[in-house]
Design a protein around this motif. Sequence first.
Motif, PDB file in Angstrom:
ATOM      1  N   LYS A   1       0.841  -1.208   0.000  1.00 46.01           N
ATOM      2  CA  LYS A   1       0.000   0.000   0.000  1.00 46.01           C
ATOM      3  C   LYS A   1       0.877   1.259   0.000  1.00 46.01           C
ATOM      4  N   GLU A   2       1.905   1.227   0.837  1.00 48.88           N
ATOM      5  CA  GLU A   2       2.796   2.384   0.925  1.00 48.88           C
ATOM      6  C   GLU A   2       3.487   2.630  -0.419  1.00 48.88           C
ATOM      7  N   ALA A   3       3.958   1.543  -1.040  1.00 47.28           N
ATOM      8  CA  ALA A   3       4.624   1.678  -2.346  1.00 47.28           C
ATOM      9  C   ALA A   3       3.644   2.221  -3.383  1.00 47.28           C
ATOM     10  N   ALA A   4       2.466   1.656  -3.443  1.00 50.43           N
ATOM     11  CA  ALA A   4       1.471   2.079  -4.448  1.00 50.43           C
ATOM     12  C   ALA A   4       1.105   3.546  -4.254  1.00 50.43           C
ATOM     13  N   GLU A   5       0.855   3.917  -3.017  1.00 52.28           N
ATOM     14  CA  GLU A   5       0.350   5.274  -2.751  1.00 52.28           C
ATOM     15  C   GLU A   5       1.439   6.342  -2.848  1.00 52.28           C
ATOM     16  N   SER A   6       2.712   5.891  -2.962  1.00 52.42           N
ATOM     17  CA  SER A   6       3.784   6.879  -3.118  1.00 52.42           C
ATOM     18  C   SER A   6       3.708   7.575  -4.480  1.00 52.42           C
ATOM     19  N   THR A   7       2.906   7.037  -5.407  1.00 51.43           N
ATOM     20  CA  THR A   7       2.862   7.595  -6.767  1.00 51.43           C
ATOM     21  C   THR A   7       1.697   8.565  -6.979  1.00 51.43           C
ATOM     22  N   THR A   8       0.819   8.706  -5.996  1.00 55.76           N
ATOM     23  CA  THR A   8      -0.411   9.483  -6.223  1.00 55.76           C
ATOM     24  C   THR A   8      -0.903  10.153  -4.951  1.00 55.76           C
ATOM     25  N   ARG A   9      -1.526  11.333  -5.133  1.00 56.10           N
ATOM     26  CA  ARG A   9      -2.105  12.011  -3.962  1.00 56.10           C
ATOM     27  C   ARG A   9      -3.503  11.481  -3.669  1.00 56.10           C
ATOM     28  N   HIS A  10      -4.240  11.165  -4.710  1.00 57.24           N
ATOM     29  CA  HIS A  10      -5.645  10.802  -4.510  1.00 57.24           C
ATOM     30  C   HIS A  10      -5.906   9.295  -4.481  1.00 57.24           C
ATOM     31  N   GLY A  11      -5.015   8.503  -5.073  1.00 57.44           N
ATOM     32  CA  GLY A  11      -5.250   7.057  -5.127  1.00 57.44           C
ATOM     33  C   GLY A  11      -4.965   6.405  -3.774  1.00 57.44           C
ATOM     34  N   LYS A  12      -5.879   5.587  -3.298  1.00 59.82           N
ATOM     35  CA  LYS A  12      -5.698   4.857  -2.028  1.00 59.82           C
ATOM     36  C   LYS A  12      -5.953   3.375  -2.263  1.00 59.82           C
ATOM     37  N   LEU A  13      -4.962   2.559  -1.907  1.00 63.90           N
ATOM     38  CA  LEU A  13      -5.126   1.101  -2.056  1.00 63.90           C
ATOM     39  C   LEU A  13      -5.953   0.596  -0.868  1.00 63.90           C
ATOM     40  N   ILE A  14      -7.138   0.038  -1.168  1.00 65.50           N
ATOM     41  CA  ILE A  14      -7.983  -0.376  -0.033  1.00 65.50           C
ATOM     42  C   ILE A  14      -7.901  -1.883   0.239  1.00 65.50           C
ATOM     43  N   LYS A  15      -7.614  -2.659  -0.792  1.00 63.81           N
ATOM     44  CA  LYS A  15      -7.417  -4.099  -0.563  1.00 63.81           C
ATOM     45  C   LYS A  15      -6.780  -4.732  -1.797  1.00 63.81           C
ATOM     46  N   ILE A  16      -6.291  -5.951  -1.621  1.00 58.06           N
ATOM     47  CA  ILE A  16      -5.840  -6.742  -2.772  1.00 58.06           C
ATOM     48  C   ILE A  16      -6.680  -8.016  -2.704  1.00 58.06           C
ATOM     49  N   ASP A  17      -7.741  -8.047  -3.494  1.00 56.82           N
ATOM     50  CA  ASP A  17      -8.717  -9.120  -3.331  1.00 56.82           C
ATOM     51  C   ASP A  17      -9.685  -9.121  -4.520  1.00 56.82           C
ATOM     52  N   PRO A  18      -9.921 -10.295  -5.135  1.00 52.96           N
ATOM     53  CA  PRO A  18      -9.367 -11.592  -4.811  1.00 52.96           C
ATOM     54  C   PRO A  18      -7.938 -11.739  -5.349  1.00 52.96           C
ATOM     55  N   ILE A  19      -7.246 -12.780  -4.853  1.00 50.54           N
ATOM     56  CA  ILE A  19      -5.958 -13.149  -5.447  1.00 50.54           C
ATOM     57  C   ILE A  19      -6.208 -14.509  -6.106  1.00 50.54           C
ATOM     58  N   LEU A  20      -6.393 -14.502  -7.396  1.00 47.80           N
ATOM     59  CA  LEU A  20      -6.781 -15.725  -8.106  1.00 47.80           C
ATOM     60  C   LEU A  20      -5.535 -16.513  -8.503  1.00 47.80           C
ATOM     61  N   ILE A  21      -5.670 -17.836  -8.545  1.00 47.74           N
ATOM     62  CA  ILE A  21      -4.539 -18.699  -8.922  1.00 47.74           C
ATOM     63  C   ILE A  21      -4.964 -19.636 -10.043  1.00 47.74           C
ATOM     64  N   VAL A  22      -4.147 -19.703 -11.106  1.00 44.56           N
ATOM     65  CA  VAL A  22      -4.355 -20.669 -12.193  1.00 44.56           C
ATOM     66  C   VAL A  22      -3.013 -21.362 -12.421  1.00 44.56           C
ATOM     67  N   GLY A  23      -2.859 -22.580 -11.915  1.00 42.17           N
ATOM     68  CA  GLY A  23      -1.560 -23.256 -12.011  1.00 42.17           C
ATOM     69  C   GLY A  23      -0.495 -22.374 -11.397  1.00 42.17           C
ATOM     70  N   PRO A  24       0.588 -22.069 -12.138  1.00 45.45           N
ATOM     71  CA  PRO A  24       1.663 -21.245 -11.567  1.00 45.45           C
ATOM     72  C   PRO A  24       1.368 -19.737 -11.634  1.00 45.45           C
ATOM     73  N   TYR A  25       0.245 -19.361 -12.278  1.00 44.64           N
ATOM     74  CA  TYR A  25      -0.051 -17.934 -12.454  1.00 44.64           C
ATOM     75  C   TYR A  25      -0.881 -17.394 -11.295  1.00 44.64           C
ATOM     76  N   LEU A  26      -0.585 -16.157 -10.938  1.00 41.00           N
ATOM     77  CA  LEU A  26      -1.245 -15.502  -9.811  1.00 41.00           C
ATOM     78  C   LEU A  26      -1.809 -14.155 -10.297  1.00 41.00           C
ATOM     79  N   TYR A  27      -3.058 -13.852  -9.908  1.00 40.47           N
ATOM     80  CA  TYR A  27      -3.713 -12.616 -10.352  1.00 40.47           C
ATOM     81  C   TYR A  27      -4.193 -11.827  -9.134  1.00 40.47           C
ATOM     82  N   PRO A  28      -3.327 -11.010  -8.504  1.00 42.27           N
ATOM     83  CA  PRO A  28      -3.794 -10.196  -7.372  1.00 42.27           C
ATOM     84  C   PRO A  28      -4.559  -8.977  -7.894  1.00 42.27           C
TER      85      PRO A  28
END
Length: 401
Positions: free
Chosen positions: A157-184
């Motif tokens: 969240k801290e890393a993401a929000e360092s790039t913007t004044r108005h953007g706020k990361l509220i969650k990372i959800d869902p985190i989907l998994i397909v074999g070795p691939y991950l989709y946060p």
Amino acid sequence: MIKEEIIKGLKEGKIKLHEIEKYTSIEEAVELRRLFIERITGTKLKHISNYSINMEEAQKRNIENPIGTIQIPLGIAGPIKIRGEHAKGKFYIPLATSEGALVASVNRGCSAITKAGGATVRITEDKMTRAPVIRTESIQEALKVREWIQENFERLKEAAESTTRHGKLIKIDPILIVGPYLYPRFVFTTGDSMGMNMVTIATEEAMKLLTKETGAHLIALSGNACVDKKPAALNLIEGRGKSLTAEVKIPAKIVERILKTTPKAIQEVNLAKNFAGSAISGSMGFNAHYANIIGAIFLATGQDEAHITEGSLGITTAEEINGDLYFSVTLPDVPLATVGGGTRLETATECLEIMGVRGSGKVHKFAEIVAGAVLAGELSLMGALAAGHLARAHMRLGRGS
Ligand SMILES: CC(C)(COP(=O)([O-])OP(=O)([O-])OC[C@H]1O[C@@H](n2cnc3c(N)ncnc32)[C@H](O)[C@@H]1OP(=O)([O-])[O-])[C@@H](O)C(=O)NCCC(=O)NCCSC(=O)C[C@@](C)(O)CC(=O)[O-]
Ligand SMILES: NC(=O)C1=CN([C@@H]2O[C@H](COP(=O)(O)OP(=O)(O)OC[C@H]3O[C@@H](n4cnc5c(N)ncnc54)[C@H](OP(=O)(O)O)[C@@H]3O)[C@@H](O)[C@H]2O)C=CC1
């Protein structure tokens, strides 16, 4: 360089279309690009060349290789009375479309809703998403990375929000998994902007931390679980952009007088068409034409037109209750902005001003007006279908006969 030399350079492939500005002013570059296209295609682009927006500004953020503008007729519907949390009162709706009968339809819906006391509208969710796809070594590794993301949310969240004044990361959800691939799925609030540039830049910054710490490999910053600019069940269920709902109770007399039908007939059309008809077709739009109203407002106000596909998702309900009509629309996925993107263009600015929603602090009011407008258009078309007036209306207003 004089004009004819630049045109010659373009014809010979020595100058690229996007390089003309190197040799002349932006204004003249637009003209020369158009002249070149006219000559090689044997056309005369009289109307495309006729515009009043500041192309120099547009070229900084909204368009590459400009040759002019297109014009879409703009109509006005309303007033519609809205009873929202942010939009309260009567509003006129600017609609850009070439579909005859659409503005008349929304106008008729506005009239019925206003006479019935107004539409109640609410925003139920507000978020914008970006979901990269990451490759890990194995399913086990994918599960470990998922755990790392969950445990290190605050750092991401801290890393993401360092790039913007108005953007706020509220969650990372869902985190989907397909074999070795991950989709946060990174979920943000984005102030008054639609936010796709904002969340893309912010997610990239968070991904730098994630890949450095976990050794996972970023395959693509967008892994299609965002889901941006495509219709998707995930967006229908989880919501994206503004999730909106609007309702109205209309006395039978108003339904009969303005819509030329009855509450019962509208209820039956809704059940047979929007529910059963959509279900049998595997459609995710359990509605008649949200895309019509969303599209016309988006074009008028400088929204990203590709998001019309998301705005087309949603469910209409209609019930006869004690002889009167209860009618509602629910749109889970409407990306909207009153700041940034195409909202800066002069014509968009003017349309936003018509509704009193230009600039910072206005996006929720705008969202509620959009929900009311969709309610109006949906109600009128459902009324026309119930009355058997659809073809007739389009003969009169769409063909001029
Ligand atoms: C066309 C109407 C409104 C006529 O409706 P009407 O009731 O026969 O007309 P009316 O002359 O009695 O007027 C009633 C009200 O309609 C409005 N109205 C009427 N005419 C105008 C006009 N020229 N300009 C502005 N407003 C107009 C106006 O509010 C007027 O009230 P007034 O202000 O006079 O007191 C009606 O038949 C209607 O709404 N039809 C549905 C049309 C529609 O929604 N088209 C959308 C596109 S359909 C499509 O693209 C999607 C589709 C169908 O394929 C999706 C699907 O599968 O369902
Ligand atoms: N990059 C991509 O993958 C995609 C891009 N797009 C395009 O992205 C554009 C929209 O991106 P978006 O990020 O919305 O717009 P912008 O890129 O225009 O960014 C919005 C800007 O407005 C600033 N800002 C000022 N006041 C406010 C406020 N009140 N609320 C929010 N932001 C404010 C933000 O600053 P700060 O960030 O410091 O808060 C930011 O710089 C459209 O042109 C769209 O077509 C569409 C889909 C995908």
